[in-house]
Write a protein that holds these residues in place. Structure first.
Motif, PDB file in Angstrom:
ATOM      1  N   LYS A  11       0.853  -1.193   0.000  1.00  0.00           N
ATOM      2  CA  LYS A  11       0.000   0.000   0.000  1.00  0.00           C
ATOM      3  C   LYS A  11       0.885   1.238   0.000  1.00  0.00           C
ATOM      4  O   LYS A  11       1.759   1.378   0.858  1.00  0.00           O
ATOM      5  CB  LYS A  11      -0.901   0.003   1.240  1.00  0.00           C
ATOM      6  N   PHE A  13       0.776   5.508  -0.174  1.00  0.00           N
ATOM      7  CA  PHE A  13       0.044   6.770  -0.185  1.00  0.00           C
ATOM      8  C   PHE A  13       0.971   7.764  -0.864  1.00  0.00           C
ATOM      9  O   PHE A  13       1.899   8.271  -0.242  1.00  0.00           O
ATOM     10  CB  PHE A  13      -0.275   7.236   1.234  1.00  0.00           C
ATOM     11  N   THR A  44      -3.701   0.076   8.693  1.00  0.00           N
ATOM     12  CA  THR A  44      -3.905   0.076   7.237  1.00  0.00           C
ATOM     13  C   THR A  44      -4.108  -1.349   6.746  1.00  0.00           C
ATOM     14  O   THR A  44      -5.001  -1.616   5.937  1.00  0.00           O
ATOM     15  CB  THR A  44      -2.687   0.714   6.545  1.00  0.00           C
ATOM     16  N   ARG A  47      -7.518  -2.553   7.685  1.00  0.00           N
ATOM     17  CA  ARG A  47      -8.557  -1.917   6.867  1.00  0.00           C
ATOM     18  C   ARG A  47      -8.571  -2.473   5.450  1.00  0.00           C
ATOM     19  O   ARG A  47      -9.619  -2.491   4.799  1.00  0.00           O
ATOM     20  CB  ARG A  47      -8.387  -0.394   6.878  1.00  0.00           C
ATOM     21  N   ILE A  48      -7.423  -2.912   4.971  1.00  0.00           N
ATOM     22  CA  ILE A  48      -7.391  -3.544   3.651  1.00  0.00           C
ATOM     23  C   ILE A  48      -8.102  -4.898   3.712  1.00  0.00           C
ATOM     24  O   ILE A  48      -8.884  -5.242   2.835  1.00  0.00           O
ATOM     25  CB  ILE A  48      -5.930  -3.694   3.166  1.00  0.00           C
ATOM     26  N   LEU A  52     -12.135  -1.616   3.736  1.00  0.00           N
ATOM     27  CA  LEU A  52     -12.364  -0.181   3.907  1.00  0.00           C
ATOM     28  C   LEU A  52     -11.275   0.627   3.221  1.00  0.00           C
ATOM     29  O   LEU A  52     -11.370   1.827   3.094  1.00  0.00           O
ATOM     30  CB  LEU A  52     -12.408   0.171   5.394  1.00  0.00           C
ATOM     31  N   GLU A  53     -10.218  -0.067   2.808  1.00  0.00           N
ATOM     32  CA  GLU A  53      -9.094   0.584   2.150  1.00  0.00           C
ATOM     33  C   GLU A  53      -8.697  -0.341   1.007  1.00  0.00           C
ATOM     34  O   GLU A  53      -8.850  -1.548   1.121  1.00  0.00           O
ATOM     35  CB  GLU A  53      -7.943   0.709   3.155  1.00  0.00           C
ATOM     36  N   THR A  54      -8.212   0.228  -0.087  1.00  0.00           N
ATOM     37  CA  THR A  54      -7.774  -0.635  -1.186  1.00  0.00           C
ATOM     38  C   THR A  54      -6.255  -0.758  -1.141  1.00  0.00           C
ATOM     39  O   THR A  54      -5.557   0.188  -0.802  1.00  0.00           O
ATOM     40  CB  THR A  54      -8.184  -0.055  -2.540  1.00  0.00           C
ATOM     41  N   SER A  55      -5.762  -1.952  -1.487  1.00  0.00           N
ATOM     42  CA  SER A  55      -4.326  -2.145  -1.511  1.00  0.00           C
ATOM     43  C   SER A  55      -3.793  -1.725  -2.877  1.00  0.00           C
ATOM     44  O   SER A  55      -4.523  -1.711  -3.861  1.00  0.00           O
ATOM     45  CB  SER A  55      -3.989  -3.601  -1.234  1.00  0.00           C
ATOM     46  N   THR A  56      -2.522  -1.373  -2.921  1.00  0.00           N
ATOM     47  CA  THR A  56      -1.902  -1.019  -4.198  1.00  0.00           C
ATOM     48  C   THR A  56      -1.663  -2.284  -5.016  1.00  0.00           C
ATOM     49  O   THR A  56      -1.877  -2.301  -6.218  1.00  0.00           O
ATOM     50  CB  THR A  56      -0.577  -0.267  -3.936  1.00  0.00           C
TER      51      THR A  56
ATOM     52  N   GLU B 182     -18.531   3.223   8.288  1.00  0.00           N
ATOM     53  CA  GLU B 182     -17.709   2.040   8.012  1.00  0.00           C
ATOM     54  C   GLU B 182     -18.279   0.807   8.702  1.00  0.00           C
ATOM     55  O   GLU B 182     -18.325  -0.279   8.106  1.00  0.00           O
ATOM     56  CB  GLU B 182     -16.269   2.293   8.468  1.00  0.00           C
TER      57      GLU B 182
END
Lengths: 352, 283
Positions: A11, A13, A44, A47-48, A52-56, B182
């Motif tokens: 991930k 940013f 992070t 959350r991936i 809730l979060e996208t991974s690279t 969420e």
């Protein structure tokens, strides 16, 4: 089977790499903590997994099914948030029932599941109250009950105890362990508190700067940290690191000769747990100059130096050492970790 | 400190109370007296004169119609704007800044802007003409085109008054921690369910403030209507203005003022009741 395979997750940013190729396998029913200081990427990563979060790049599989492209609700998981995120406009009952209602469960099942979860977390008396009338600890119970009510394959917990006061935290920790053991849910638990991680986990993954430094059983991580960072982060007081000269493959510690791993230069770092020592007369023991002696009741904490390098050691409370003394220490050679001065990585344990 | 001198808080709020009493309560009492008296004696003659006037029913109907159409549209647009801007990272401040520009424009100026667009020689007709939709100037704001006039006024009001609703709603949305959404997402709520079951209940206080403010202002609509429709579209405040200035009858103007106040108070009470905010159920 709800084992979790985290496969080369990255991930970024912008230019900042929050996670640098994390791979980790969590077995079915296992409790694994992601432990590390703030900013290490543990939240992070969680959350991936939650979606809730996208991974690279990289993949996450739950029970051999890739979930990386799925919406959070289709991943078969539940989550407990640091600030509880218990809905203030719903009663405790409706909060606990929320996930089931979203799954369009019939009323009988909702009722049964809510009562079961409420029973586990001892919140039956509050079911028709609103969360604002509850204490932090009770709200946390509601959050956990809400997560368990849907019988998730995987439970994610993000620093769930860090908003509670110390006494309550200890109490909830014990209770969480009991509840989760009986539920048998695969759990990933994010925390910066090493005692929480040590007490709760089957295995701990210690993270630092977006990298997993070591994965292992709490005791293994405590006794044989893979890196200097892990040794320094786990344990209170942290592990001592003393740079010592090596001659003929050995380190001299008082009257003793300690064997070191073969392929080292003329210096090595001796990793020593504060309590892996005992008092010995000089010159048999290694010399320590005690700057401050603090009797803690259960033990005696000594701060000072060995080879002019700062150390903290722990002796039984019955010993009488005073500030300013010079003492001799015998090292427990089975509990010594040898680390490379250059890389900070530890060598495999040497047989004595 | 204040426990020893309990009069200090009262002293500190005295200037504002005195100021409001002098410039608000006194005129209010005078207006009510003006409305409900005739030649120095209590009387309903002014009210009767207002009610029997040819424009009274139309102005009541128009004002309510405008409010009923404009306020919900403004709330809906403001919610959409607020929800959209919440997803924006960079440039959020700039977008908000542009969206709030109408706040800085006086309502008469706003009316004139829309007049320049919609009048017979306006930009709208020029556009339609150049596209070949119309062969000659069309009239949108006359008494012969009441629907077009109504739509024009509603659009102008929506354009002008949505910004304030959006500001209040964005402030409300900012108060809602993202973990609520969420958590709802993880437990299976789709975007609509999240909006209706989580976000909307949690911004209830902001919604209530926005509704009260916008409804009260909608009942006071005047300048935009006056600029676009003149007397073709009578509204309550416009009638008060006419009785005061054209007819020089201050008493009937006062009855209108009192009527508008009663309607506004009633609307506020209804909102306070219907959207009851229970502090126990807030984050």
């Amino acid at each position: 089977m709800a084992n979790i395979v985290i496969d080369r997750i990255r991930k970024s940013f912008g230019a900042f790499q929050a996670l640098k190729e994390i791979s980790l396998t969590i077995n079915d029913g296992e409790f694994v903590s992601l432990l590390g200081p703030s900013g290490c990427g543990k939240t992070t990563l969680l959350r991936i997994i939650a979606g809730l979060e996208t991974s690279t790049s990289g993949d996450v599989r739950i029970g051999d099914r890739s979930i990386i492209g799925l919406a959070p609700k289709d991943r078969g998981l539940a989550m407990v948030f640091q600030n509880y995120a218990v809905f203030p406009h719903m009663t405790v009952y409706e909060n606990v029932a929320f996930g089931l209602r979203m799954q369009k469960a019939d009323d009988a099942r909702v009722k049964a599941q809510v009562e079961k979860a409420a029973g586990l977390l001892h919140i039956e008396p509050y079911l028709d109250r609103y969360p604002n009338k509850l204490s932090g600890g009770q709200r946390q119970r509601v959050a956990v009950a809400r997560a368990l009510a849907v019988e998730p394959k995987v439970l994610l917990m993000d620093e769930p105890l860090s908003n509670l006061d110390a006494l309550l935290r200890l109490e909830m920790r014990t209770e969480l362990k009991t509840v989760l053991q009986s539920a048998g849910t695969t759990t990933i638990y994010v925390t910066h508190d090493q005692t929480e991680a040590m007490g709760l986990s089957d295995r701990i993954a210690v993270m630092h700067n977006g990298v997993v430094e070591q994965v292992g059983h709490p005791v293994e991580i405590y006794n044989h940290p893979a890196t200097r960072f892990v040794g320094g982060f786990i344990g209170n007081p942290p592990m001592n690191f003393i740079k010592v000269p090596v001659s003929n493959g050995q380190v001299v510690a008082g009257a003793e000769q300690l064997a070191v791993p073969e392929d080292v230069g003329n210096e090595i770092v001796l990793g020593l747990r504060g309590e892996a020592v005992e008092l010995a007369p000089l010159p048999q023991g290694i010399e320590m100059k005690v700057r401050v002696a603090e009797p803690m009741g259960s033990h005696l904490l000594l701060t000072g130096s060995i080879h002019d390098q700062p150390v903290r050691v722990i002796l039984p409370a019955s010993e009488t050492v005073k500030s300013g003394d010079t003492i001799g220490l015998k090292l427990d050679r089975k509990r010594i970790t040898w680390l490379s001065p250059e890389s900070g990585k530890s060598f495999p344990a040497v047989s004595a | 400190m204040t426990q020893n001198r309990p009069w200090i808080p009262y002293l500190l709020i005295l200037p504002s109370v005195a100021f409001l009493a002098l410039l608000f309560v006194v005129p209010l009492v005078q207006t009510i007296w003006l409305a409900l008296s005739d030649n120095g004696a209590p009387s309903l003659a002014n009210a009767e004169r207002m009610v029997t006037d040819i424009n009274f029913t139309r102005s009541v109907r128009n004002t309510f119609l405008l409010t009923i159409v404009v306020v919900p549209v403004q709330i809906a647009i403001a919610l959409a704007m607020g929800t959209m801007v919440a997803k924006v990272g960079r440039g959020r401040e700039t977008i908000l800044w542009i969206w709030t520009i109408p706040l800085g424009i006086s309502d008469l100026a706003a009316g004139l802007v829309w007049l320049s667009i919609l009048q017979n020689t306006g930009y709208f007709n020029s556009l339609l003409f150049s596209l070949g939709v119309i062969g000659r100037q069309a009239s949108w704001l006359s008494y012969q085109t009441p629907v077009a006039l109504f739509i024009a006024i509603a659009v102008a009001e929506i354009w002008r008054g949505t910004a304030i609703v959006m500001v209040i709603i964005v402030a409300g949305l900012n108060q809602v921690p993202k973990e609520f959404k969420e958590a709802a997402e993880i437990f299976g709520a789709g975007p609509w369910t999240r909006f209706w079951r989580i976000t909307l209940p949690l911004i209830r206080p902001a919604l209530q403030s926005a509704l009260i403010l916008r409804t009260v202002l909608a009942f006071e609509v005047f300048a935009v209507v006056y600029a676009l429709g003149g007397r073709n579209f009578p509204v309550l405040v416009g009638e008060a203005y006419n009785w005061q200035n054209q007819n020089q009858n201050y008493s009937v103007a006062a009855v209108y003022a009192v009527l508008i106040m009663i309607i506004s108070l009633a609307a506020t009470l209804i909102y306070l009741k219907a959207l009851k905010v229970d502090p126990e159920r807030l984050p």
